[in-house]
Write a protein that holds these residues in place. Sequence first.
Motif, PDB file in Angstrom:
ATOM      1  N   MET A   1       0.817  -1.191   0.000  1.00  0.00           N
ATOM      2  CA  MET A   1       0.000   0.000   0.000  1.00  0.00           C
ATOM      3  C   MET A   1       0.861   1.255   0.000  1.00  0.00           C
ATOM      4  O   MET A   1       0.593   2.180  -0.742  1.00  0.00           O
ATOM      5  N   THR A   2       1.876   1.270   0.842  1.00  0.00           N
ATOM      6  CA  THR A   2       2.698   2.465   0.977  1.00  0.00           C
ATOM      7  C   THR A   2       3.410   2.788  -0.331  1.00  0.00           C
ATOM      8  O   THR A   2       3.457   3.942  -0.754  1.00  0.00           O
ATOM      9  N   GLU A   3       3.952   1.779  -1.004  1.00  0.00           N
ATOM     10  CA  GLU A   3       4.653   2.022  -2.265  1.00  0.00           C
ATOM     11  C   GLU A   3       3.714   2.490  -3.368  1.00  0.00           C
ATOM     12  O   GLU A   3       4.035   3.401  -4.120  1.00  0.00           O
ATOM     13  N   LEU A   4       2.548   1.872  -3.459  1.00  0.00           N
ATOM     14  CA  LEU A   4       1.611   2.200  -4.526  1.00  0.00           C
ATOM     15  C   LEU A   4       0.954   3.559  -4.320  1.00  0.00           C
ATOM     16  O   LEU A   4       0.898   4.376  -5.225  1.00  0.00           O
ATOM     17  N   TRP A   5       0.448   3.802  -3.121  1.00  0.00           N
ATOM     18  CA  TRP A   5      -0.327   5.014  -2.861  1.00  0.00           C
ATOM     19  C   TRP A   5       0.474   6.086  -2.111  1.00  0.00           C
ATOM     20  O   TRP A   5      -0.042   7.155  -1.835  1.00  0.00           O
ATOM     21  N   GLU A   6       1.744   5.785  -1.765  1.00  0.00           N
ATOM     22  CA  GLU A   6       2.599   6.699  -1.008  1.00  0.00           C
ATOM     23  C   GLU A   6       1.953   7.121   0.304  1.00  0.00           C
ATOM     24  O   GLU A   6       2.107   8.251   0.761  1.00  0.00           O
ATOM     25  N   SER A   7       1.248   6.205   0.914  1.00  0.00           N
ATOM     26  CA  SER A   7       0.569   6.453   2.179  1.00  0.00           C
ATOM     27  C   SER A   7       0.190   5.106   2.782  1.00  0.00           C
ATOM     28  O   SER A   7      -0.011   4.133   2.069  1.00  0.00           O
ATOM     29  N   ASP A   8       0.077   5.072   4.092  1.00  0.00           N
ATOM     30  CA  ASP A   8      -0.372   3.838   4.724  1.00  0.00           C
ATOM     31  C   ASP A   8      -1.836   3.942   5.154  1.00  0.00           C
ATOM     32  O   ASP A   8      -2.351   3.067   5.836  1.00  0.00           O
ATOM     33  N   GLU A   9      -2.518   5.001   4.711  1.00  0.00           N
ATOM     34  CA  GLU A   9      -3.931   5.154   5.014  1.00  0.00           C
ATOM     35  C   GLU A   9      -4.736   4.126   4.238  1.00  0.00           C
ATOM     36  O   GLU A   9      -4.366   3.725   3.141  1.00  0.00           O
ATOM     37  N   PHE A  10      -5.875   3.732   4.801  1.00  0.00           N
ATOM     38  CA  PHE A  10      -6.745   2.766   4.139  1.00  0.00           C
ATOM     39  C   PHE A  10      -7.287   3.357   2.843  1.00  0.00           C
ATOM     40  O   PHE A  10      -7.726   4.504   2.813  1.00  0.00           O
ATOM     41  N   VAL A  11      -7.222   2.583   1.790  1.00  0.00           N
ATOM     42  CA  VAL A  11      -7.785   2.971   0.501  1.00  0.00           C
ATOM     43  C   VAL A  11      -8.948   2.024   0.234  1.00  0.00           C
ATOM     44  O   VAL A  11      -8.805   0.810   0.372  1.00  0.00           O
ATOM     45  N   ASP A  12     -10.077   2.572  -0.156  1.00  0.00           N
ATOM     46  CA  ASP A  12     -11.263   1.765  -0.439  1.00  0.00           C
ATOM     47  C   ASP A  12     -10.903   0.639  -1.405  1.00  0.00           C
ATOM     48  O   ASP A  12     -10.127   0.824  -2.344  1.00  0.00           O
ATOM     49  N   ASP A  13     -11.484  -0.525  -1.182  1.00  0.00           N
ATOM     50  CA  ASP A  13     -11.188  -1.697  -2.004  1.00  0.00           C
ATOM     51  C   ASP A  13     -11.465  -1.463  -3.489  1.00  0.00           C
ATOM     52  O   ASP A  13     -10.829  -2.064  -4.348  1.00  0.00           O
ATOM     53  N   ASN A  14     -12.413  -0.606  -3.800  1.00  0.00           N
ATOM     54  CA  ASN A  14     -12.775  -0.374  -5.198  1.00  0.00           C
ATOM     55  C   ASN A  14     -11.881   0.652  -5.884  1.00  0.00           C
ATOM     56  O   ASN A  14     -11.978   0.828  -7.093  1.00  0.00           O
ATOM     57  N   THR A  15     -11.022   1.321  -5.145  1.00  0.00           N
ATOM     58  CA  THR A  15     -10.185   2.374  -5.728  1.00  0.00           C
ATOM     59  C   THR A  15      -9.311   1.834  -6.848  1.00  0.00           C
ATOM     60  O   THR A  15      -9.230   2.430  -7.929  1.00  0.00           O
ATOM     61  N   LEU A  16      -8.657   0.719  -6.629  1.00  0.00           N
ATOM     62  CA  LEU A  16      -7.796   0.149  -7.653  1.00  0.00           C
ATOM     63  C   LEU A  16      -8.612  -0.280  -8.866  1.00  0.00           C
ATOM     64  O   LEU A  16      -8.227  -0.004 -10.014  1.00  0.00           O
ATOM     65  N   THR A  17      -9.749  -0.904  -8.646  1.00  0.00           N
ATOM     66  CA  THR A  17     -10.611  -1.350  -9.738  1.00  0.00           C
ATOM     67  C   THR A  17     -11.057  -0.173 -10.594  1.00  0.00           C
ATOM     68  O   THR A  17     -11.001  -0.227 -11.828  1.00  0.00           O
ATOM     69  N   VAL A  18     -11.477   0.896  -9.954  1.00  0.00           N
ATOM     70  CA  VAL A  18     -11.917   2.090 -10.678  1.00  0.00           C
ATOM     71  C   VAL A  18     -10.776   2.659 -11.504  1.00  0.00           C
ATOM     72  O   VAL A  18     -10.951   2.999 -12.682  1.00  0.00           O
TER      73      VAL A  18
END
Length: 47
Positions: A1-18
């Motif tokens: 998560m940290t590498e992809l989104w540059e944050s360790d905050e929760f990202v909604d499961d659908n974010t990547l799909t969208v």
Amino acid sequence: MTELWESDEFVDDNTLTVNVNRLRSKLASIGVPDDFISTRRNMGYQI
């Protein structure tokens, strides 16, 4: 998560799909085939 989104905050499961769907649409608009990005069940996406 940290590498992809540059944050360790929760990202909604659908974010990547969208985002992948948006990328597929943009690629299709320039003539890239739909199967350029394939969904690998229980694994993720593959180019």
